[in-house]
Design an enzyme around this catalytic site. Structure first.
Site, PDB file in Angstrom:
ATOM      1  N   LYS A  26      39.371 -22.348  26.215  1.00  0.00           N
ATOM      2  CA  LYS A  26      39.085 -22.900  24.884  1.00  0.00           C
ATOM      3  C   LYS A  26      39.927 -22.214  23.809  1.00  0.00           C
ATOM      4  O   LYS A  26      40.550 -22.858  22.982  1.00  0.00           O
ATOM      5  CB  LYS A  26      37.598 -22.719  24.518  1.00  0.00           C
ATOM      6  N   ARG A  54      26.917 -23.401  20.944  1.00  0.00           N
ATOM      7  CA  ARG A  54      26.688 -22.998  22.329  1.00  0.00           C
ATOM      8  C   ARG A  54      25.272 -23.303  22.774  1.00  0.00           C
ATOM      9  O   ARG A  54      24.931 -23.042  23.920  1.00  0.00           O
ATOM     10  CB  ARG A  54      26.940 -21.496  22.475  1.00  0.00           C
ATOM     11  N   ARG A 110      42.075 -11.713  32.311  1.00  0.00           N
ATOM     12  CA  ARG A 110      42.256 -11.835  30.852  1.00  0.00           C
ATOM     13  C   ARG A 110      42.418 -10.446  30.234  1.00  0.00           C
ATOM     14  O   ARG A 110      41.715  -9.510  30.586  1.00  0.00           O
ATOM     15  CB  ARG A 110      41.051 -12.549  30.235  1.00  0.00           C
ATOM     16  N   ARG A 115      38.109  -6.966  28.440  1.00  0.00           N
ATOM     17  CA  ARG A 115      36.863  -6.941  27.657  1.00  0.00           C
ATOM     18  C   ARG A 115      35.704  -6.530  28.556  1.00  0.00           C
ATOM     19  O   ARG A 115      35.646  -6.930  29.711  1.00  0.00           O
ATOM     20  CB  ARG A 115      36.570  -8.349  27.108  1.00  0.00           C
ATOM     21  N   ARG A 121      27.168 -14.662  32.326  1.00  0.00           N
ATOM     22  CA  ARG A 121      27.633 -15.588  31.281  1.00  0.00           C
ATOM     23  C   ARG A 121      27.726 -17.016  31.820  1.00  0.00           C
ATOM     24  O   ARG A 121      27.461 -17.974  31.096  1.00  0.00           O
ATOM     25  CB  ARG A 121      28.989 -15.124  30.734  1.00  0.00           C
TER      26      ARG A 121
HETATM   27  P1  ADP Z   1      37.879 -19.104  26.657  1.00  0.00           P
HETATM   28  O1  ADP Z   1      38.293 -19.065  25.212  1.00  0.00           O
HETATM   29  O2  ADP Z   1      37.428 -20.463  27.084  1.00  0.00           O
HETATM   30  O3  ADP Z   1      36.886 -18.040  27.021  1.00  0.00           O
HETATM   31  P2  ADP Z   1      40.621 -18.210  27.177  1.00  0.00           P
HETATM   32  O4  ADP Z   1      41.420 -19.196  26.380  1.00  0.00           O
HETATM   33  O5  ADP Z   1      40.517 -16.832  26.635  1.00  0.00           O
HETATM   34  O6  ADP Z   1      39.167 -18.820  27.530  1.00  0.00           O
HETATM   35  O7  ADP Z   1      41.253 -18.184  28.654  1.00  0.00           O
HETATM   36  C1  ADP Z   1      40.702 -17.317  29.673  1.00  0.00           C
HETATM   37  C2  ADP Z   1      41.829 -16.655  30.439  1.00  0.00           C
HETATM   38  O8  ADP Z   1      42.517 -17.635  31.229  1.00  0.00           O
HETATM   39  C3  ADP Z   1      42.901 -16.011  29.550  1.00  0.00           C
HETATM   40  O9  ADP Z   1      43.376 -14.845  30.198  1.00  0.00           O
HETATM   41  C4  ADP Z   1      44.000 -17.076  29.456  1.00  0.00           C
HETATM   42  O10 ADP Z   1      45.285 -16.494  29.261  1.00  0.00           O
HETATM   43  C5  ADP Z   1      43.891 -17.756  30.817  1.00  0.00           C
HETATM   44  N1  ADP Z   1      44.143 -19.204  30.761  1.00  0.00           N
HETATM   45  C6  ADP Z   1      43.820 -20.071  29.774  1.00  0.00           C
HETATM   46  N2  ADP Z   1      44.187 -21.334  30.082  1.00  0.00           N
HETATM   47  C7  ADP Z   1      44.754 -21.264  31.321  1.00  0.00           C
HETATM   48  C8  ADP Z   1      45.345 -22.236  32.219  1.00  0.00           C
HETATM   49  N3  ADP Z   1      45.420 -23.532  31.892  1.00  0.00           N
HETATM   50  N4  ADP Z   1      45.815 -21.782  33.402  1.00  0.00           N
HETATM   51  C9  ADP Z   1      45.731 -20.458  33.739  1.00  0.00           C
HETATM   52  N5  ADP Z   1      45.208 -19.512  32.948  1.00  0.00           N
HETATM   53  C10 ADP Z   1      44.723 -19.894  31.761  1.00  0.00           C
HETATM   54  P1  AMP Z   2      33.678 -15.777  23.453  1.00  0.00           P
HETATM   55  O1  AMP Z   2      34.711 -14.966  22.771  1.00  0.00           O
HETATM   56  O2  AMP Z   2      33.599 -17.195  22.909  1.00  0.00           O
HETATM   57  O3  AMP Z   2      33.797 -15.744  24.958  1.00  0.00           O
HETATM   58  O4  AMP Z   2      32.259 -15.116  23.081  1.00  0.00           O
HETATM   59  C1  AMP Z   2      31.943 -13.806  23.509  1.00  0.00           C
HETATM   60  C2  AMP Z   2      30.447 -13.577  23.362  1.00  0.00           C
HETATM   61  O5  AMP Z   2      30.071 -13.690  21.977  1.00  0.00           O
HETATM   62  C3  AMP Z   2      29.535 -14.566  24.087  1.00  0.00           C
HETATM   63  O6  AMP Z   2      29.343 -14.239  25.447  1.00  0.00           O
HETATM   64  C4  AMP Z   2      28.254 -14.434  23.267  1.00  0.00           C
HETATM   65  O7  AMP Z   2      27.547 -13.250  23.586  1.00  0.00           O
HETATM   66  C5  AMP Z   2      28.785 -14.270  21.850  1.00  0.00           C
HETATM   67  N1  AMP Z   2      28.930 -15.584  21.176  1.00  0.00           N
HETATM   68  C6  AMP Z   2      30.091 -16.191  20.779  1.00  0.00           C
HETATM   69  N2  AMP Z   2      29.834 -17.375  20.211  1.00  0.00           N
HETATM   70  C7  AMP Z   2      28.483 -17.537  20.247  1.00  0.00           C
HETATM   71  C8  AMP Z   2      27.587 -18.565  19.835  1.00  0.00           C
HETATM   72  N3  AMP Z   2      28.025 -19.707  19.271  1.00  0.00           N
HETATM   73  N4  AMP Z   2      26.258 -18.384  20.034  1.00  0.00           N
HETATM   74  C9  AMP Z   2      25.795 -17.256  20.598  1.00  0.00           C
HETATM   75  N5  AMP Z   2      26.564 -16.265  21.024  1.00  0.00           N
HETATM   76  C10 AMP Z   2      27.900 -16.389  20.863  1.00  0.00           C
END
Ligand code: ADP
Ligand code: AMP
Length: 214
Positions: free
Chosen positions: A13, A88, A127, A160, A171
């Site tokens: 995302k 969420r 990541r 992280r 999660r």
């Molecule tokens: P989210 O915001 O949904 O938690 P991220 O955008 O941070 O996810 O992506 C999670 C991990 O996967 C990151 O390390 C990112 O670089 C990698 N990633 C994102 N999109 C892709 C893809 N299409 N193919 C492979 N790796 C990806």
């Molecule tokens: P993210 O960076 O989107 O993966 O979010 C990291 C963490 O932040 C999540 O696992 C939740 O603990 C918290 N968080 C982020 N967005 C929300 C939301 N909209 N509602 C509740 N918790 C959130």
């Protein structure tokens, strides 16, 4: 253009939201980034949020909704925005809906980045997040030029705490219980679009452009 990104943790995302924000010149609003920045700055909100985040749980709605409603009311959101990680829960979606209604507007697209659970642990364990600017990398799929150094700001990259496998499992459970119902919610609202998040990042982005238009 008002967009919501849906999808499991690690679906991509944030990666896609950054690209969309750049291409369409709208702010990228990530609740996860807002909480992490509050943690880094030692605010009261940050301390409260951290206790939930470290356990892989959601931060309570009452700490989350007002924050987003305030943010989307700011001047730079007049032409739209991209919400990444919010809503969420169904109550969050309803709070957003009520706020948008009172502003006389609504969400244009909810884009679900679809990735099966079996891919997620691999995505999350690779990541790396920048401790300075929050940029995100992947050791295999989106590696920084120098190992563990952010290309953008030169600060250190870290895994992280909530990306460690035991927390990721929690999660994912929370995602299926509390967030996945939003797919149906936005389908009923007629704004749901789905993309295959297992494709390469650029191909996922092309699929999104095909939805949003050039
Ligand atoms: P989210 O915001 O949904 O938690 P991220 O955008 O941070 O996810 O992506 C999670 C991990 O996967 C990151 O390390 C990112 O670089 C990698 N990633 C994102 N999109 C892709 C893809 N299409 N193919 C492979 N790796 C990806
Ligand atoms: P993210 O960076 O989107 O993966 O979010 C990291 C963490 O932040 C999540 O696992 C939740 O603990 C918290 N968080 C982020 N967005 C929300 C939301 N909209 N509602 C509740 N918790 C959130």
């Amino acid at each position: 253009m008002k967009i919501i990104m849906l999808g499991a943790p690690g679906a991509g995302k944030g990666t896609q939201a950054k690209k969309i924000a750049e291409k369409y010149s709208v702010p990228h609003i990530s609740t996860g980034d807002i909480f992490r920045s509050n943690i880094k700055n030692g605010t009261e909100l940050g301390m409260k949020a951290k206790a939930f985040m470290d356990q892989g749980l959601l931060v309570p709605d009452e700490l989350t909704c007002d924050l987003v409603v305030d943010r989307i009311g700011q001047d730079d959101c007049k032409n739209g925005y991209i919400l990444d990680g919010f809503p969420r829960t169904i109550p969050q979606a309803e709070a957003l809906n009520t706020a948008l209604k009172s502003m006389g507007t609504s969400i244009d697209y909810a884009i679900d980045v679809e990735v099966q659970d079996s891919h997620i642990v691999n995505r999350m364990s690779g990541r790396r997040a920048c401790t300075g600017c929050g940029a995100t990398y992947h050791v295999k799929y989106n590696a920084p030029k120098a190992e563990n150094i952010c290309d953008a700001c030169g600060e250190a990259l870290v895994l992280r705490d909530d990306d460690k496998p035991e927390t990721v499992q929690k999660r994912l459970t929370v995602y299926h219980d509390q967030t996945q119902p939003l797919i149906d919610y936005y389908k009923k609202a007629g704004v749901l679009r789905t993309v295959d998040g297992t494709l390469d990042m650029e191909d996922v982005f092309s699929a999104i452009i095909a939805i949003l238009g050039e």
